[in-house]
Each structure stands twice: as structure tokens, then as C-alpha cells.
Design an enzyme around this catalytic site. Structure first.
Site, PDB file in Angstrom:
ATOM      1  N   LYS A 104      43.257  28.987  30.099  1.00  0.00           N
ATOM      2  CA  LYS A 104      43.986  29.350  31.401  1.00  0.00           C
ATOM      3  C   LYS A 104      44.467  28.116  32.074  1.00  0.00           C
ATOM      4  O   LYS A 104      44.966  28.003  33.177  1.00  0.00           O
ATOM      5  CB  LYS A 104      43.236  30.340  32.195  1.00  0.00           C
ATOM      6  CG  LYS A 104      43.049  31.832  31.616  1.00  0.00           C
ATOM      7  CD  LYS A 104      42.582  32.636  32.699  1.00  0.00           C
ATOM      8  CE  LYS A 104      41.671  33.824  32.304  1.00  0.00           C
ATOM      9  NZ  LYS A 104      42.663  34.900  31.522  1.00  0.00           N
ATOM     10  N   CYS A 131      42.534  44.440  32.857  1.00  0.00           N
ATOM     11  CA  CYS A 131      41.067  44.424  32.638  1.00  0.00           C
ATOM     12  C   CYS A 131      40.476  44.353  34.077  1.00  0.00           C
ATOM     13  O   CYS A 131      39.335  43.949  34.423  1.00  0.00           O
ATOM     14  CB  CYS A 131      40.519  42.986  31.924  1.00  0.00           C
ATOM     15  SG  CYS A 131      40.980  42.974  30.110  1.00  0.00           S
ATOM     16  N   ASP A 179      33.200  33.767  39.392  1.00  0.00           N
ATOM     17  CA  ASP A 179      34.128  33.738  38.394  1.00  0.00           C
ATOM     18  C   ASP A 179      35.137  32.970  38.876  1.00  0.00           C
ATOM     19  O   ASP A 179      36.095  33.395  39.815  1.00  0.00           O
ATOM     20  CB  ASP A 179      34.185  35.226  38.041  1.00  0.00           C
ATOM     21  CG  ASP A 179      35.471  35.236  36.993  1.00  0.00           C
ATOM     22  OD1 ASP A 179      36.193  34.444  36.837  1.00  0.00           O
ATOM     23  OD2 ASP A 179      35.615  36.580  36.894  1.00  0.00           O
ATOM     24  N   GLN A 218      40.390  32.356  37.541  1.00  0.00           N
ATOM     25  CA  GLN A 218      41.899  32.063  37.822  1.00  0.00           C
ATOM     26  C   GLN A 218      41.878  31.015  39.041  1.00  0.00           C
ATOM     27  O   GLN A 218      43.029  30.535  39.452  1.00  0.00           O
ATOM     28  CB  GLN A 218      42.128  33.435  38.459  1.00  0.00           C
ATOM     29  CG  GLN A 218      42.435  34.522  37.601  1.00  0.00           C
ATOM     30  CD  GLN A 218      43.356  34.249  36.550  1.00  0.00           C
ATOM     31  OE1 GLN A 218      44.292  33.718  36.599  1.00  0.00           O
ATOM     32  NE2 GLN A 218      43.367  35.236  35.362  1.00  0.00           N
ATOM     33  N   HIS A 276      37.357  41.354  37.452  1.00  0.00           N
ATOM     34  CA  HIS A 276      37.687  41.477  36.238  1.00  0.00           C
ATOM     35  C   HIS A 276      36.583  42.357  35.528  1.00  0.00           C
ATOM     36  O   HIS A 276      35.425  41.707  35.585  1.00  0.00           O
ATOM     37  CB  HIS A 276      38.357  40.370  35.459  1.00  0.00           C
ATOM     38  CG  HIS A 276      38.815  40.133  34.058  1.00  0.00           C
ATOM     39  ND1 HIS A 276      37.789  40.134  33.250  1.00  0.00           N
ATOM     40  CD2 HIS A 276      39.785  39.859  33.896  1.00  0.00           C
ATOM     41  CE1 HIS A 276      38.578  40.085  32.051  1.00  0.00           C
ATOM     42  NE2 HIS A 276      39.918  39.951  32.343  1.00  0.00           N
TER      43      HIS A 276
HETATM   44  N1  7TS Z   1      37.717  36.463  34.961  1.00  0.00           N
HETATM   45  C1  7TS Z   1      38.965  36.570  35.528  1.00  0.00           C
HETATM   46  C2  7TS Z   1      39.218  36.535  36.855  1.00  0.00           C
HETATM   47  C3  7TS Z   1      39.835  36.754  34.676  1.00  0.00           C
HETATM   48  O1  7TS Z   1      41.169  36.828  35.122  1.00  0.00           O
HETATM   49  C4  7TS Z   1      39.655  36.361  33.239  1.00  0.00           C
HETATM   50  C5  7TS Z   1      40.800  36.816  32.281  1.00  0.00           C
HETATM   51  C6  7TS Z   1      38.467  36.420  32.988  1.00  0.00           C
HETATM   52  C7  7TS Z   1      37.382  36.558  33.645  1.00  0.00           C
HETATM   53  C8  7TS Z   1      38.018  36.571  31.303  1.00  0.00           C
HETATM   54  O2  7TS Z   1      38.246  35.263  30.876  1.00  0.00           O
HETATM   55  P1  7TS Z   1      38.167  35.316  29.439  1.00  0.00           P
HETATM   56  O3  7TS Z   1      38.902  33.639  29.015  1.00  0.00           O
HETATM   57  O4  7TS Z   1      36.954  35.030  28.837  1.00  0.00           O
HETATM   58  O5  7TS Z   1      38.880  36.097  28.585  1.00  0.00           O
HETATM   59  N2  7TS Z   1      41.834  37.481  32.623  1.00  0.00           N
HETATM   60  C9  7TS Z   1      42.957  37.972  31.996  1.00  0.00           C
HETATM   61  C10 7TS Z   1      43.983  38.490  32.488  1.00  0.00           C
HETATM   62  O6  7TS Z   1      44.112  38.645  33.649  1.00  0.00           O
HETATM   63  N3  7TS Z   1      44.842  38.534  31.487  1.00  0.00           N
HETATM   64  O7  7TS Z   1      44.376  38.398  30.525  1.00  0.00           O
HETATM   65  C11 7TS Z   1      43.382  37.767  30.508  1.00  0.00           C
END
Ligand code: 7TS
Length: 421
Positions: free
Chosen positions: A237, A377, A211, A214, A134
Site C-alpha cells: 500500500k 472488508c 492498524d 492506511q 477492517h
Molecule cells: N487494515 C486496514 C485499515 C486496511 O485497509 C487493510 C487492507 C488491511 C488492514 C489489511 O491489509 P493487507 O495488506 O494485509 O491485506 N485494505 C484493503 C482495502 O481497503 N481494499 O483492499 C484491501
């Protein structure tokens, strides 16, 4: 909650029907149809107990943390620190001080890139990522490499969308300083063998960041047995409020790092020409934090604990297997990522041979079915796959097989609308 716990005694796999009753938003309609929310990889919905705690904080004990000695300040501080303890327990962190609250997984990774990376990575050093990252675990390292002259290397993916570890011994070379890998892809769903990449990283004298944005929401994760140096994820999430992220770090690394932000709350002593830093975790939490978000994350963690993360995972394996079968039977759909649900999480990206992902998402919305379309992303990964965008359905504890059937019906309807079949 009580129905949940009763259910757990008799059956190890969760009952989404009873869970759904705890999520008020799932009762709403969209374009005249019952909402089918399949965008959980972006953010999950919130149970009533999380919504209630947000309201209870503001109506009963709103106050700043760590500074006041009055009753409200004490209650807010206790609730804030209790949430930190719950996070530590949830991921098996040895000490509460190893949990830093941030704004999200993105900020957690940036914290490491700034506070650790800029001190420890220089010209000629290597940073190893994977081809499925991501942007949150890619752009901070691209920027660091640009600034320092460090080199970036990527662990490739195979035809199935799994990491190809054949050359990992060379990719994670002796000049590697950091290996930063997603535990579960938000596009391919792939679950990566992070333990193995961490072991090789350590063997080469590098540190490893996971990371887990997910993975922590969808499967049991134990940071200690994984032996990661840093782990990043987001509360939103996993049933929690937006604006809260977590950075777990090994104590010796966090202790050796300079702060990321400077200001109130993060100091030990300040004079006009001098300042030194508070102990962990406060050194990394400058300024007034998102107190409401943190305290309302507690009931989200309790909720998931009551269900059991192994049950969450099992439920998603079932939904994912069912969806992969049904999508494959349509004939017109190309699915990305492993076809074995045991190897992947419940974020399923696909394209229809004839209908653009954005058109699909828009038409599905007419039926109340919420999916995401775009590059999620992960632009470099989409470029590698030779496509600009995908449609993505992603699941959580409240999703049912009936909802997958509605997704499939809506996909068929979209094809008919565009004159196919
Ligand atoms: N890493 C992964 C694997 C992710 O899926 C996401 C967000 C992030 C980092 C960043 O997380 P945040 O909470 O700081 O934004 N993924 C997604 C997605 O798949 N659709 O919207 C956000």
C-alpha cells in the site's frame, strides 16, 4: 527522481506530473482510455525503481538469507537487513530488531493475536476495537474472543464518521487487556486520535495495537511518540511489492512472546528433544522469507522519503478536499466519513442515490477509471451505516485533479446511462 528532488527545493507540495513518469503502469489504457487509477487503498502502483530492484535481485544476487557465507548470500542478507533498517527509520522505531517482516498487515495482526493474545487474554478479559475496523483487525479478535471467552467492546462512531470518545473511559475498562484501533479508516477515511486511545489503554494497564495499514503510507507516523505497543502495516500500500508486511513491537513485549511459526531461521539451538529461539527479530521469521519483496521495498521507502511524508499528506488533503467538493456538487451522491479533509485521508466512499456501487464501478471501468465497490472488508461498518456496499475512490502521490474531473465525468455518464438526468 532527480526532477522530484529539484521540485522539492522550490515547492513543498509534490508535483504528481513528474512523479507519474516513474510509474510505467500509469501509461496503459483500459478499454481504450487512459488508466485513471483510484484504487490505492487496496494497493498502490509501483515505481520503476521498485520493479528494477525485483529484477536486479533475481538477476544479480538471488540467494537465501542469513545462512550462506558465499558472496551472493552475503549480498542478499545485507540488502534484506538494510531494508529492515530503512523501515525502522521510516517509522521512528528505536531499534531495528523491533521490525518483523510478515506477509502483510493481516499476518502482523494475526501474529499478535496468536503469540501475544492467546497467552495474555482469557475469560472475562476485554478487547476494545472501534466500529470502523477492517476485517484484518476484527476477525482475529472475534476468533480469539470465541476461543477464550474474552469480551469484545467497540468504540462507537458519530454521525460524521469520527470516533465518539465520550464513553471511552468506561469502554476501556480495568479488565481491558488490548485496545486495537485503526489509525485511518479504509472506508470513512477518518484519522483517529490513536495517541489518546493508547494513553487511556496504558492507564488501564492494557496494551495498544495500531492498524496503520492506511496511515503509514499516507502521513508521517512516528511509533515512538505515538507510544503504540504494536503497529501493523503492508508494503504494497506504499509503493512496495505485495507479500510484505511489517509488525513493529515494543522490545519487552516481543522478547516475552513465544514464536508464531516454528522451523528454520528462528532457532538458537535444536536437539531431537529440545529447541530454543533465536533473538529478535529472527524469532518471528521462520523459514525462507520473501527476500525479493523485502529488498525491493527499500527503494519504495527511499522514494517516499525523498518526497517527504508531510508533502504526501498535504497533496492528499488537496485532492480529498477537491473531490469532496466536486462529489457534493453532483447532488445525487451520499459521501461517508468527515467532510473536512484535514480530519481524513484520501479514501472516499460514497453511494449514488440511483445507481448501485457495482454498476458504477463497472461503468467507470469502461472509461478507464478504476475504483472499488463492495464492503471493503468492513462488513460490520457497512451494516451499521445501513448499506450493503459503497463505491470508493482512493488516492496517492501520482493522482491529479484532472483525474478527479475524469471520475466526476464518468459518474455523470454512468447516471445518464441508467436514465437519470
Ligand atoms: N487494515 C486496514 C485499515 C486496511 O485497509 C487493510 C487492507 C488491511 C488492514 C489489511 O491489509 P493487507 O495488506 O494485509 O491485506 N485494505 C484493503 C482495502 O481497503 N481494499 O483492499 C484491501
Amino acid at each position: 527522481m532527480s526532477t522530484l528532488m529539484q521540485h522539492k527545493k522550490t515547492n513543498p507540495v509534490i508535483d504528481p506530473e513528474s512523479i507519474r513518469r516513474d510509474f510505467p503502469i500509469l501509461n496503459r489504457t483500459v478499454n481504450g482510455n487512459q488508466l485513471v487509477y483510484l484504487d490505492n487503498a487496496a494497493t498502490t502502483q509501483k515505481p520503476q525503481i521498485v520493479i528494477d530492484e525485483l529484477a536486479r535481485y533475481y538477476s544479480e544476487y538471488n540467494s537465501n538469507v542469513h545462512r550462506g557465507i558465499h558472496t551472493l548470500a552475503d549480498e542478499a542478507t545485507q540488502a534484506y537487513e538494510k531494508a529492515r533498517q530503512k523501515v525502522a527509520n521510516f517509522i521512528g522505531a528505536p531499534k531495528t530488531e523491533q521490525i518483523i517482516f510478515t506477509r502483510g498487515a493481516t499476518e502482523s495482526i494475526n501474529l499478535v493475536a496468536y503469540a501475544w493474545g492467546r497467552k495474555n487474554i482469557g475469560k472475562g478479559d476485554r478487547i476494545v476495537l472501534t466500529q470502523m475496523e477492517h476485517h484484518a483487525n476484527l476477525v482475529p479478535w472475534v476468533a480469539l474472543a470465541k476461543e477464550t471467552g474474552a469480551e469484545l467492546e467497540y468504540i462507537p462512531i458519530d454521525e460524521q464518521g469520527c470516533l465518539d470518545l465520550d464513553d471511552i473511559g468506561e469502554i476501556i475498562s480495568r479488565n481491558t487487556k488490548l485496545v486495537s484501533v485503526t489509525q485511518m479508516s479504509n472506508v470513512l477515511g477518518t484519522i483517529n486520535p490513536v495517541e489518546k486511545t493508547i494513553e487511556i489503554a496504558h492507564d488501564r494497564g492494557a496494551i495498544a495495537l495500531v492498524d496503520a495499514a492506511q496511515s503509514v503510507p499516507h502521513m508521517p507516523v512516528d511509533v515512538k511518540s505515538m507510544d503504540a505497543d504494536f503497529v501493523a502495516f503492508s508494503a504494497h500500500k506504499m509503493l512496495g511489492p505485495t507479500g510484505i508486511g511489517i509488525l513493529y513491537g515494543k522490545e519487552e513485549l516481543l522478547s516475552g512472546m513465544e514464536p508464531f511459526n516454528y522451523g528454520g531461521e528462528m532457532i538458537n539451538e535444536v536437539r531431537y528433544d529440545f529447541a530454543d529461539w533465536a533473538a529478535l527479530p529472527h524469532k518471528f521469521e521462520a523459514g525462507t522469507p520473501n527476500i525479493a519483496g523485502v529488498v525491493a521495498f527499500s527503494p519504495a521507502l527511499d522514494y517516499l522519503r525523498n518526497i517527504g511524508m508531510a508533502n504526501v499528506r498535504q497533496h492528499e488533503i488537496e485532492l480529498t478536499g477537491y473531490t469532496l467538493d466536486r462529489l457534493s456538487s453532483l447532488g445525487s451522491i451520499r459521501i461517508f466519513g468527515p467532510m473536512n479533509p484535514e480530519l481524513r485521508g484520501g479514501a472516499i466512499s460514497f453511494i449514488d442515490n440511483d445507481v448501485h456501487p457495482h454498476d458504477l464501478a463497472q461503468l467507470l471501468d469502461q472509461s478507464g477509471v478504476a475504483i472499488r465497490a463492495g464492503h471493503h472488508c468492513a462488513q460490520p461498518l457497512h451494516r451499521l451505516l445501513g448499506i450493503g456496499s459503497t463505491a470508493r475512490a482512493s488516492f496517492y502521490i501520482y493522482n491529479t485533479k484532472e483525474e478527479i474531473d475524469q471520475l466526476i465525468d464518468a459518474l455523470k455518464e454512468a447516471r445518464r446511462y441508467f436514465g437519470h438526468e
